[in-house]
Design an enzyme around this catalytic site. Sequence first.
Site, short mmCIF file in Angstrom:
data_model
loop_
_atom_site.label_atom_id
_atom_site.label_comp_id
_atom_site.label_asym_id
_atom_site.label_seq_id
_atom_site.Cartn_x
_atom_site.Cartn_y
_atom_site.Cartn_z
N PHE A 97 0.69 -1.29 -0.02
CA PHE A 97 -0.04 0.12 -0.03
C PHE A 97 1.06 1.26 0.17
O PHE A 97 0.41 2.17 -0.41
CB PHE A 97 -0.77 0.15 1.16
CG PHE A 97 -0.30 0.17 2.65
CD1 PHE A 97 0.16 1.40 2.98
CD2 PHE A 97 0.29 -0.68 3.50
CE1 PHE A 97 0.88 1.85 4.22
CE2 PHE A 97 0.81 -0.47 4.67
CZ PHE A 97 1.10 0.98 4.63
N CYS A 156 9.75 1.35 3.53
CA CYS A 156 10.77 0.60 4.00
C CYS A 156 12.10 1.01 4.09
O CYS A 156 12.87 0.32 4.57
CB CYS A 156 10.62 -0.84 3.05
SG CYS A 156 11.30 -0.52 1.28
#
Length: 498
Positions: free
Chosen positions: A148, A280
């Site tokens: 997402f 990330c």
Amino acid sequence: MNIIGHLIQGQLNYDHTRTQPVYNPSTGEQCRQVAIASKATVEQAIAAAEAAFPAWRDTPVIKRARVMFKFKELLEKNADQICALIGEEHGKIVHDAAGELQRGIENVEYACSAPEFLKGEFSKNVGPSIDSWSEFQPLGVVAGITPFNFPAMVPLWMFPMAIVCGNTFVLKPSEKDPSATLFIAQLLKEAGLPDGVMNVVNGDKEAVDTLLYDKRVQAVSFVGSTAIAEYIYQTATSTGKRCQALGGAKNHAIIMPDADLDNVVSSLLGAAFGSSGERCMALSVAIAVGDEIADSLISKFADTISQLKYGHFSDKNNDFGPVITAQHKAKVIGYIDSAEQQGATIVVDGRNAAPLGYENGFYVGATLIDQVTPNMTSYKEEIFGPVLQIMRVKTMQEAMDLIDQHEYGNGTCIYTRDGEAARYFSDHIKVGMVGINVPLPVPVAYHSFGGWKRSLFGDLYAYGPDGARFYTRRKTITQRWPSANVREGAQFSMPTLN
């Protein structure tokens, strides 16, 4: 309520037995519904890709590249609409969404050079009248499963490279913010891509497992959490597929005593809190070498964090927006609670964030935590929110040991003016992507992206040169045309050039 469907054989498809709400996280209100694909719907997409593969494989690479050139033009032409869709369903501020899209477009640009990187190698007269060459052939039907947090960029890491290499593609984007991804895929048809080469199915574990177990799918790319990455990798490889699965991260920054702290603070603000920390590559841990550095860092951060602005995605003056869902907001706050309960000090507390007029949105304010230790849950696990934790050590080696001992090895950086320290750090740290005074060392499109340890399952990184190798198989051909007038005897020993 508008339903977001699938893209199969070039047409929108609304087959579903279930739907799921899609929320605008800036307001907390439902904005759409997304169709959740059944096994049969996913199989229909795979069949469309399989049928399109032979003709697309045999299409000259220069023609495949021309589709990518046109696709790049359409992405730029429709950038405002794409960014609005990202903002509405993800909450990412418009300037951040534009940056995400641009990094994705750069991967399309690299894919446009396919005639160059697919050329292979040729050697004449490797033996008497024998020529040898290698070429890179597509795999067939390949699949991508994307997260997402980057609904434009991460899919653009995958399918442009796969398609330009001659494969056909089935994409399963995140069901939390699918509209931008679907819209981008539709632009490929306008760019001239034949129907069936690119397909999109929205769904959950049923859709994922269908892709993993179907023998027609030759390879799977994934980006997401480590637990799911490991499941994807183990399942895909057990069914004979090639797989690259990028997982979670805990990215550390080492702050050396000689670092320029004002610049460090400015740098880390964006790296820790940009996109609400839902990256990330977000820098979530700052390791200060020495208490004096830590105290100065805390003081400067505390003064600066209070000036950060967060709120609705459409306001360009905001620095970051909400997190993706109410459930994720509760999870992030739970990590902050656990740090406090386990002995850390909450210096700046973002747990009660509620921008005026958007009190029902899924907001967590910028949070700064000091006195974090390796045994704390908030340190061991990926928070994926706007939380920066400070750790204190006495030496650079102690800081490096902390990083090396963590299960993740995605990204890291060091702030220093000492070239010897920087060189030692980059040579010895056990992390896949390293920055020297660069907080987010995300490789550009013509390099490749990937971490070490439990941040990556598989041998090849994403996009760049590794991407081209992941989506192709090398074939080596050795050819000889003997003279029609010469009778040759049988050879029973290994051929050599002696």
